[in-house]
Scaffold this motif. Structure first.
Motif, PDB file in Angstrom:
ATOM      1  N   PHE A   8      15.484   8.474  -0.389  1.00  0.00           N
ATOM      2  CA  PHE A   8      16.689   9.274  -0.219  1.00  0.00           C
ATOM      3  C   PHE A   8      16.367  10.732   0.122  1.00  0.00           C
ATOM      4  CE2 PHE A   8      17.971   5.451  -2.140  1.00  0.00           C
ATOM      5  CZ  PHE A   8      19.274   5.234  -1.710  1.00  0.00           C
ATOM      6  N   LEU A  11      18.426  12.248   3.082  1.00  0.00           N
ATOM      7  CA  LEU A  11      19.817  12.508   2.710  1.00  0.00           C
ATOM      8  C   LEU A  11      19.910  13.745   1.832  1.00  0.00           C
ATOM      9  CD1 LEU A  11      22.771  11.891   2.549  1.00  0.00           C
ATOM     10  CD2 LEU A  11      22.286  10.111   0.870  1.00  0.00           C
ATOM     11  N   ALA A  12      19.010  13.867   0.855  1.00  0.00           N
ATOM     12  CA  ALA A  12      19.028  15.030  -0.035  1.00  0.00           C
ATOM     13  C   ALA A  12      18.763  16.306   0.761  1.00  0.00           C
ATOM     14  CB  ALA A  12      17.991  14.853  -1.137  1.00  0.00           C
ATOM     15  N   GLY A  34      18.016   2.543 -10.499  1.00  0.00           N
ATOM     16  CA  GLY A  34      19.002   1.568 -10.989  1.00  0.00           C
ATOM     17  C   GLY A  34      18.357   0.237 -11.300  1.00  0.00           C
ATOM     18  N   ALA A 170      30.662  10.740   1.922  1.00  0.00           N
ATOM     19  CA  ALA A 170      30.203   9.555   1.189  1.00  0.00           C
ATOM     20  C   ALA A 170      30.179   8.319   2.089  1.00  0.00           C
ATOM     21  CB  ALA A 170      31.088   9.312  -0.027  1.00  0.00           C
ATOM     22  N   THR A 175      24.951   3.770   0.313  1.00  0.00           N
ATOM     23  CA  THR A 175      24.243   2.504   0.499  1.00  0.00           C
ATOM     24  C   THR A 175      25.208   1.353   0.815  1.00  0.00           C
ATOM     25  OG1 THR A 175      24.333   2.251  -1.902  1.00  0.00           O
ATOM     26  CG2 THR A 175      22.252   3.054  -0.966  1.00  0.00           C
ATOM     27  N   PHE A 403      35.195   1.113   0.799  1.00  0.00           N
ATOM     28  CA  PHE A 403      34.197   1.799  -0.023  1.00  0.00           C
ATOM     29  C   PHE A 403      34.745   2.122  -1.420  1.00  0.00           C
ATOM     30  CE2 PHE A 403      32.404   6.111  -1.077  1.00  0.00           C
ATOM     31  CZ  PHE A 403      31.184   5.649  -1.538  1.00  0.00           C
ATOM     32  N   ALA A 405      35.901   4.781  -3.067  1.00  0.00           N
ATOM     33  CA  ALA A 405      36.090   6.222  -3.311  1.00  0.00           C
ATOM     34  C   ALA A 405      36.519   6.878  -2.002  1.00  0.00           C
ATOM     35  CB  ALA A 405      34.809   6.845  -3.827  1.00  0.00           C
TER      36      ALA A 405
ATOM     37  N   LYS B  37      24.643   8.265 -11.004  1.00  0.00           N
ATOM     38  CA  LYS B  37      23.909   7.106 -10.506  1.00  0.00           C
ATOM     39  C   LYS B  37      23.175   6.453 -11.686  1.00  0.00           C
ATOM     40  CE  LYS B  37      24.430   6.648  -6.007  1.00  0.00           C
ATOM     41  NZ  LYS B  37      24.615   5.374  -5.285  1.00  0.00           N
ATOM     42  N   PRO B  38      23.016   5.117 -11.639  1.00  0.00           N
ATOM     43  CA  PRO B  38      22.384   4.438 -12.768  1.00  0.00           C
ATOM     44  C   PRO B  38      21.008   5.031 -13.109  1.00  0.00           C
ATOM     45  CG  PRO B  38      23.311   2.842 -11.261  1.00  0.00           C
ATOM     46  CD  PRO B  38      23.452   4.189 -10.603  1.00  0.00           C
ATOM     47  N   ASN B  39      20.819   5.315 -14.376  1.00  0.00           N
ATOM     48  CA  ASN B  39      19.554   5.828 -14.945  1.00  0.00           C
ATOM     49  C   ASN B  39      19.254   7.285 -14.597  1.00  0.00           C
ATOM     50  OD1 ASN B  39      18.621   3.880 -16.682  1.00  0.00           O
ATOM     51  ND2 ASN B  39      17.559   2.725 -15.091  1.00  0.00           N
ATOM     52  N   SER B  69      30.166   9.590  -5.749  1.00  0.00           N
ATOM     53  CA  SER B  69      30.748  10.015  -4.472  1.00  0.00           C
ATOM     54  C   SER B  69      31.835  11.059  -4.644  1.00  0.00           C
ATOM     55  CB  SER B  69      31.350   8.806  -3.768  1.00  0.00           C
ATOM     56  OG  SER B  69      30.445   7.751  -3.783  1.00  0.00           O
ATOM     57  N   LYS B  70      31.993  11.565  -5.854  1.00  0.00           N
ATOM     58  CA  LYS B  70      33.057  12.532  -6.107  1.00  0.00           C
ATOM     59  C   LYS B  70      32.444  13.822  -6.627  1.00  0.00           C
ATOM     60  CE  LYS B  70      36.160   8.760  -7.264  1.00  0.00           C
ATOM     61  NZ  LYS B  70      36.812   7.997  -8.332  1.00  0.00           N
ATOM     62  N   SER B  89      20.360  13.862  -6.646  1.00  0.00           N
ATOM     63  CA  SER B  89      20.946  13.718  -5.314  1.00  0.00           C
ATOM     64  C   SER B  89      20.759  12.273  -4.885  1.00  0.00           C
ATOM     65  CB  SER B  89      20.265  14.656  -4.323  1.00  0.00           C
ATOM     66  OG  SER B  89      20.808  14.467  -3.030  1.00  0.00           O
ATOM     67  N   ALA B  90      21.856  11.634  -4.526  1.00  0.00           N
ATOM     68  CA  ALA B  90      21.842  10.233  -4.088  1.00  0.00           C
ATOM     69  C   ALA B  90      21.187   9.343  -5.151  1.00  0.00           C
ATOM     70  CB  ALA B  90      21.156  10.105  -2.732  1.00  0.00           C
ATOM     71  N   ASP B  91      20.392   8.357  -4.736  1.00  0.00           N
ATOM     72  CA  ASP B  91      19.805   7.406  -5.700  1.00  0.00           C
ATOM     73  C   ASP B  91      18.474   7.944  -6.229  1.00  0.00           C
ATOM     74  OD1 ASP B  91      21.904   5.885  -4.762  1.00  0.00           O
ATOM     75  OD2 ASP B  91      20.779   4.018  -4.997  1.00  0.00           O
TER      76      ASP B  91
END
Lengths: 415, 91
Positions: A8, A11-12, A34, A170, A175, A403, A405, B37-39, B69-70, B89-91
């Motif tokens: 990522f 994107l960041a 995750g 978004a 993803t 999506f 959101a 995001k998870p974790n 996303s918010k 940031s992101a995942d």
């Protein structure tokens, strides 16, 4: 400072630059985060500690400011095959061949817009947050093979995408496999031959193909959503090449989508929806609305749909023959929405414990039932079920989740 | 032949000046803006815990975005609540 994972990084970087902070410190840890045991995540935190401490206690160097220039002239090979190689190498294409955006072709497309080329269509197009001008749209429409008369629809679609409720940043970077679905209503669809009939979501119609593609290439080349870099879609779907159709207003028993959304029947409009791929609903047997409801509501109710846990609208495109069956039972469009919402739904037992814990945080109160047989409605509110009519002869409809959101947005075509 | 570049030359944003970083974290309040995001919470909580233990930071406060996303609800209030921040940031 920013924390993230290596896949990522692009994107960041883009998000930080778009916020005016290309120099903010970033520390990356192993992917994924995750679905990994929290003990291992804590170890990764310990591994990142020195880099984080350095980032928090070191002033970042100020980069030199970027310069905004007018569209740049580029010399490219005259030979069309060599031009393709050049265009692909520069990342201008979606993967399919593109046509050369010569100054003469671009000028004709700008003329089709009936606006000066330097008119700002969107002040900052996500995720790169660059200004989108009529000229830039025309250059991308030229690549896509669009004609001058398509320009007003392309511009309306892009203006709708910039509605804050649509959450374009978004949509462009997630993803999740979503992309703006363009739904055209009003007389412009007939004038331009935008199909809402047989195979409308498939191949075979120039207007559907090039309008959707011009929007995609603008979102890619000006918005900066680059596949596998800033566009982080895990799989994506083929609607990301082009995803555009008209409503089949002539064969709909109900008011058009744009009229429902507050526009006049003679206004030409584009509604955009942050849409996943269509999922078919085959029902050749049912002879009443109540019967047909079972297949439609069942297909609308998927446990891993974003609409379940994120909200937003889900679209049902009802084929004209299904629409006639439903209307002949005396059902209005709202009757159908309410019935789909009441009869659809996913049982609590279909969600994993980990997901229930996550979803409870995102929409408090929606996932509190402890009975595994209790159902969660397919969208948060019945009004979030969107209905339109499209397609040709046959006993099929489709469900298109979004999506989540995101909210549909409509812009009028300026002619 | 000549064509027009479909990719604009440069980003439209102006570059902002970032807040000066402290020399060290002794007595500094660590803020976490969890991007949901998870974790992400687990990762950043562990780093912040170690910054308190090993770098002498004063404590940790966490804010959570309503969804990945918010945007966060109130940036100014969040910014006032700590001296340095970790965010995902992101995942």
């Amino acid at each position: 400072m920013l924390l993230g994972t290596e896949p990522f990084r692009s994107l960041a970087t883009t998000a930080a630059a778009a916020a005016g902070m290309p120099h903010v410190a970033m520390v990356l840890v192993d992917h994924p985060l995750g679905g990994v045991d929290p003990k291992r995540i804590r170890d990764r935190g310990e591994g990142a500690l020195d880099a984080v401490l350095k980032a928090l206690t070191t002033d970042p160097a100020m980069p030199s400011p970027a310069i905004v220039a007018a569209a740049e002239r580029v010399s490219v090979p005259d030979d069309l095959d060599a031009f393709q190689e050049h265009a692909m190498a520069r990342g201008w294409s979606d993967g399919l061949p593109v046509l050369p955006p010569t100054a003469a072709r671009v000028a004709r497309l700008v003329a089709g817009a009936r606006l000066p080329g330097d008119t700002v269509v969107v002040a900052s197009l996500a995720p790169a947050m660059r200004p989108l001008t009529v000229e830039l749209v025309a250059i991308n429409a030229a690549l896509a093979g669009a004609a001058p008369e398509h320009m007003p629809v392309v511009l309306a679609a892009l203006r709708a995408c910039a509605d804050p409720a649509f959450n374009l940043n978004a949509i462009q970077t997630t993803t999740h496999p979503c992309t703006p679905l363009l739904i055209v209503n009003g007389p412009i669809a007939r004038t331009l031959g935008i199909s809402g009939g047989a195979n409308a979501l498939g191949n075979g119609y120039r207007a559907n193909a090039v309008i959707g593609r011009a929007v995609r290439l603008s979102l890619q080349n000006v918005g900066g959503a680059i596949a596998g870099e800033t566009d982080r879609a895990t799989l994506g779907h083929s609607g990301k090449f082009t995803y555009c159709l008209a409503e089949n207003e002539a064969e709909s028993p109900w008011e058009p989508l744009s009229v429902e959304r507050g526009f006049g029947a003679n206004d030409s409009c584009v509604t955009v929806l942050g849409a996943a791929a269509p999922h078919n609903v085959n029902d050749h047997g049912s002879m009443s609305a109540a019967s047909l409801l079972k297949a439609l509501a069942g297909t609308l109710s998927a446990p891993a749909s974003n609409n379940i846990y994120y909200g937003g609208e889900a679209l049902v495109i009802v084929g004209p023959e299904h629409a006639r069956t439903i209307a002949d039972s005396g059902w209005s469009k709202n009757d159908l929405k309410r019935a789909l919402w009441e009869h659809g739904g996913v049982r609590m037992g279909s969600f994993s414990d980990e997901n229930i814990a996550r979803y409870k945080h995102i929409i408090p109160g929606r996932f509190d039932a402890t009975d595994p047989m209790a159902t969660v409605t397919p969208t948060v509110a019945w009004e979030d079920v969107m209905i339109m009519v499209a397609g040709g002869p046959g006993k099929h409809s489709v469900v298109i989740p979004t999506f989540g959101a995101t909210r549909a947005a409509t812009a009028q075509v300026q002619l | 032949m000549d064509v027009l570049n479909p990719v604009p030359a440069a980003a439209g944003s102006t570059i902002v000046t970032l807040a000066p970083r402290p020399r060290d974290l002794r007595g500094k309040r660590i803020g976490i803006l969890d991007n949901s995001k998870p974790n992400a919470d687990t990762l950043m909580a562990r780093i912040a815990e170690l910054l308190v233990e090993r770098a002498g930071a004063a404590g940790v406060h966490t804010w959570r975005k309503p969804g990945a996303s918010k945007p966060a609800a109130d940036h100014d209030a969040v910014a006032a609540g700590a001296d340095v921040f970790l965010t995902g940031s992101a995942d």
